[in-house]
Structures are given as structure tokens and as C-alpha cells.
Design a protein around this motif. Structure first.
Motif, mmCIF file in Angstrom:
data_model
loop_
_atom_site.group_PDB
_atom_site.id
_atom_site.type_symbol
_atom_site.label_atom_id
_atom_site.label_comp_id
_atom_site.label_asym_id
_atom_site.label_seq_id
_atom_site.Cartn_x
_atom_site.Cartn_y
_atom_site.Cartn_z
ATOM 1 N N ASN A 52 0.813 -1.216 0.000
ATOM 2 C CA ASN A 52 0.000 0.000 0.000
ATOM 3 C C ASN A 52 0.846 1.266 0.000
ATOM 4 N N ILE A 71 -3.194 9.946 0.023
ATOM 5 C CA ILE A 71 -4.500 9.982 0.683
ATOM 6 C C ILE A 71 -5.601 10.067 -0.371
ATOM 7 N N LYS A 72 -6.615 9.224 -0.211
ATOM 8 C CA LYS A 72 -7.772 9.276 -1.108
ATOM 9 C C LYS A 72 -8.976 9.821 -0.351
ATOM 10 N N SER A 74 -11.833 8.725 -0.122
ATOM 11 C CA SER A 74 -12.592 7.683 0.565
ATOM 12 C C SER A 74 -11.920 7.238 1.870
ATOM 13 N N SER A 75 -10.686 7.678 2.083
ATOM 14 C CA SER A 75 -9.938 7.250 3.264
ATOM 15 C C SER A 75 -10.478 7.912 4.516
ATOM 16 N N CYS A 78 -8.906 11.388 5.512
ATOM 17 C CA CYS A 78 -9.239 12.653 4.862
ATOM 18 C C CYS A 78 -9.951 13.567 5.859
ATOM 19 N N ASP A 114 -7.571 15.245 0.535
ATOM 20 C CA ASP A 114 -7.533 14.337 -0.611
ATOM 21 C C ASP A 114 -6.315 14.644 -1.487
ATOM 22 N N TYR A 133 -4.416 -0.376 7.707
ATOM 23 C CA TYR A 133 -5.577 0.498 7.858
ATOM 24 C C TYR A 133 -6.075 0.951 6.489
ATOM 25 N N PHE A 134 -5.154 1.176 5.554
ATOM 26 C CA PHE A 134 -5.545 1.586 4.205
ATOM 27 C C PHE A 134 -6.342 0.484 3.530
ATOM 28 N N LYS A 135 -5.778 -0.713 3.537
ATOM 29 C CA LYS A 135 -6.460 -1.878 2.988
ATOM 30 C C LYS A 135 -5.556 -3.069 3.241
ATOM 31 N N ASP A 251 -1.671 6.300 -8.387
ATOM 32 C CA ASP A 251 -1.787 6.050 -6.956
ATOM 33 C C ASP A 251 -0.918 4.912 -6.444
#
Length: 363
Positions: A52, A71-72, A74-75, A78, A114, A133-135, A251
Motif C-alpha cells: 500500500n 490519501i484518497k 474515501s480514506s 481525509c 484528498d 488500515y488503508f487496505k 496512486d
């Protein structure tokens, strides 16, 4: 060396000269042996460990990691103020941030937005938790395009892992060499930069693809195509830094630049020799396209940095003490912490060419 040069730094690329025997015996008495491809392979291995992250650097024997994330919207990060970041994640520090191509060492009242790029540091366990935490995902399958020296070293590093690995190589002799050297791997002889070959070899199904051919432009174009067909993690070797702007801000594309990694290693050695009266420069890495320096010093004796709390130190603007390693344990400090003789510190700075620890302080 025989003519009396005090220090000799040698770049070697042949795997024969990077084996443990040659390095440990150091028969020829070199001060430093630099192998750009081996260093690049280690950098790729770090990225594979943390897919990630866009980049990963390690300090203090792996006790402290520095990682880069995008940072996205959807995170959950943000719109989070930096002051709340540590409350949520514990021993994780945002040591630098890039927004609209502008770099800063963020204060507590800065809010994460973002498309921000953040550089965070912490110990290995906390960084693993933050990474997930991100995925939560791991690289279980890897496709390598180009069977060059970096691929050779990388396969050696990954030999004990359980990552399902395939290599595509256009040169028949090189493909044959790899199939003999790595008999348990699936080696494909073909053009790994060609769309039909990549689709035929199911490139989109791999967790990560590393494009490591000898041509930067081919690596970039292939990486952009792989991104367009949904490859989750691209690792792209680019030696010519002038080409980096072409890739833009994809990304999940990690750029590995062997020449830059080699230069960092040499500059660390040279600058570490420059004035070691109060401290030793033990590590040096550049991130954010070379615009941020991360340094590891050891404090050797009482000096200005040990005479008060961190909040009392008059650090230059753009300097952050991100971690303290004391008696083998990592401390991620706040303003109340003190530095002691024998500490190792990890410093993030926007100032270039820091040679000695006093360069971090206002005059």
C-alpha cells in the motif's frame, strides 16, 4: 588504494562481487562497495512487504520505518487534523507532507486532504497496523518483466518467501540462464512490454508487477498500461530522473531509481566522514524525488542537543526529529522528550546537504 588514497569507493555490478565472502574478506581493502542493482532489489523487496506504500525506507536495523502514502477522498484519514492523527494511531508520526507539489513539515493544526502525500514513521509493528488500515493486503503473486541483474538479486532475496513468481524475458539466452538458475520458477521467453504477451500471461491477476527492463521508456509505458488494466501494484525501474514527471501521480506506482539509491549510499559515506566530533551520520535516504532528506545520527557526546527538552531546541524550519532509538528501543517523541548521549535519532528535513548534527540548529 596503493597510491595512498585514504578512502576508496567502488561500484560493482557483477553478482560474484556481492557475495558474502568477497564483502567480508574485503581482499582489496575498499572503504565501500556499492552495487546499485542489489540496493534496488532490496528497495523493491521493502515495497513488496508493504504494497500500500509508495516507498519504504528503514532505519536502525529495521526498528524504524518511513513510508509514503497517497490519501484518497474515501480514506478515513481525509479531513483529519494532524493533532488527531497520533491520538488515533499511537506511535506513528507524520514527518512530512506534499500538497500540490509543495512540501512541508506539518504542524498539529494542518488537516490532511484528498491527494496529499504523507510520509509517516513508526516502529515495525505499528507501521504494519497503519499500512493495513488503508487496505489489508499482501503480495502473494509477482510478475517480473525483464531478467536483468535487479531481477536476479530480487529473486535471491525472495527465494524463501511463498510469493508465486513469474519472469518474462525477451532474450532467449537470458531466459535460459534464469530457468537454469531458478529451476522452480516459471520463466517465459517473450516480450514482456507487449500488450498481447502481458494479457496472455494474465498480468492483471498478479498482486504486483515489477517492470525491470533496461529501457526506462519501456518500463514507464508498460507500467502505465498495467495500471490501466487494473494491476493493483506497479513497481517501475527508472534510472533517468528527468522521465519521472511522465508517470505523474498514479496512486499505486512505486518508482525505483538504482542510480539515486547508489548516490545516497555514497553521499552517506562521504558526509559521514565530514565532521564526526559530536555525532555519526549512520544513514541517509532521499524521498519525494530527492527533496526530503531522512538522516540517522548517533549522538556521541554531550552537545547542544542534549541540554534541554526537544521543545526547547532551536531547530531550523523544516526539521523534525522523527524517532529516537535508545537501548535498542524506538521512541517516537513529543516536545517533552530529551536526547541523551548514545541515542540514535532519525531526522526528516527539507534542508539539503546536512553534514553534521549542528546543521539542524539555528545559529
Amino acid at each position: 588504494k596503493k597510491m595512498g588514497a585514504k578512502e576508496t569507493i567502488v561500484r560493482v555490478r557483477n553478482p560474484e562481487y556481492s557475495n558474502a565472502y568477497f564483502k567480508e574478506k574485503n581482499i582489496l581493502g575498499f572503504s565501500l562497495i556499492v552495487n546499485p542493482e542489489l540496493l534496488a532489489a532490496r528497495a523493491i523487496s521493502n515495497i513488496i512487504d508493504f504494497p500500500n506504500a509508495l516507498s519504504v525506507e528503514r532505519f536502525a536495523g529495521g526498528r524504524v520505518s518511513l513510508m509514503e502514502f497517497v490519501i484518497k477522498d474515501s480514506s478515513g484519514l481525509c479531513q483529519m487534523p494532524i493533532s488527531d492523527f497520533r491520538k488515533k494511531f499511537g506511535n506513528i508520526i507524520v514527518c512530512a507532507m506534499e500538497r500540490d507539489h509543495q512540501l512541508m513539515i506539518p504542524s498539529g493544526d494542518v488537516t490532511i486532504q484528498d491527494k496529499d502525500r504523507i510520509f509517516v514513521t513508526g516502529n515495525r509493528v505499528d507501521m504494519m497496523l497503519f499500512h493495513n488500515y488503508f487496505k489489508s493486503r499482501a503480495v502473494k503473486s509477482l510478475l517480473i518483466v525483464g531478467a536483468g541483474k535487479i531481477a536476479y538479486y530480487l529473486l535471491g532475496i525472495l527465494k524463501d518467501s511463498r510469493i508465486d513468481t513469474k519472469v518474462i524475458e525477451i532474450n532467449p539466452e537470458r531466459a535460459r540462464f534464469f530457468s537454469e538458475k531458478f529451476p522452480n520458477l516459471y520463466i517465459v521467453q517473450g516480450d514482456g512490454t507487449a500488450k498481447d504477451i502481458l494479457l496472455e500471461e494474465s498480468a492483471p491477476s498478479y498482486d504486483a508487477v515489477a517492470t525491470l527492463t533496461g529501457v526506462d521508456e519501456e518500463n514507464i509505458i508498460t507500467s502505465m498500461f498495467l495500471d490501466s488494466i487494473g494491476v493493483k501494484k506497479n513497481i517501475t525501474k527508472v534510472n533517468r530522473t528527468s522521465l519521472l514527471e511522465i508517470i505523474g501521480d498514479q496512486d499505486m506506482t512505486s518508482i525505483v531509481t538504482p542510480k539515486r539509491i547508489a548516490v545516497d549510499t555514497i553521499m552517506h559515506f562521504i558526509r559521514g566522514r565530514y565532521n564526526a566530533q559530536f555525532s555519526n551520520l549512520e544513514a541517509l535516504h532521499h524521498v519525494a524525488n530527492g527533496r526530503i532528506e531522512t538522516l540517522q545520527f548517533q549522538i556521541k557526546e554531550d552537545n547542544k542537543l542534549t541540554q534541554g527538552s526537544l521543545s526547547e531546541l532551536k531547530l531550523k524550519k523544516g526539521v523534525l526529529i522523527a524517532a529516537i532509538i535508545r537501548n535498542g528501543k524506538a521512541i517516537f517523541p513529543n516536545g517533552d522528550d530529551h536526547l541523551m548521549v548514545g541515542d540514535r535519532i532519525v531526522v526528516t528535513t527539507l534542508i539539503q546537504n546536512v553534514n553534521k548534527i549542528y546543521d539542524l540548529l539555528e545559529r
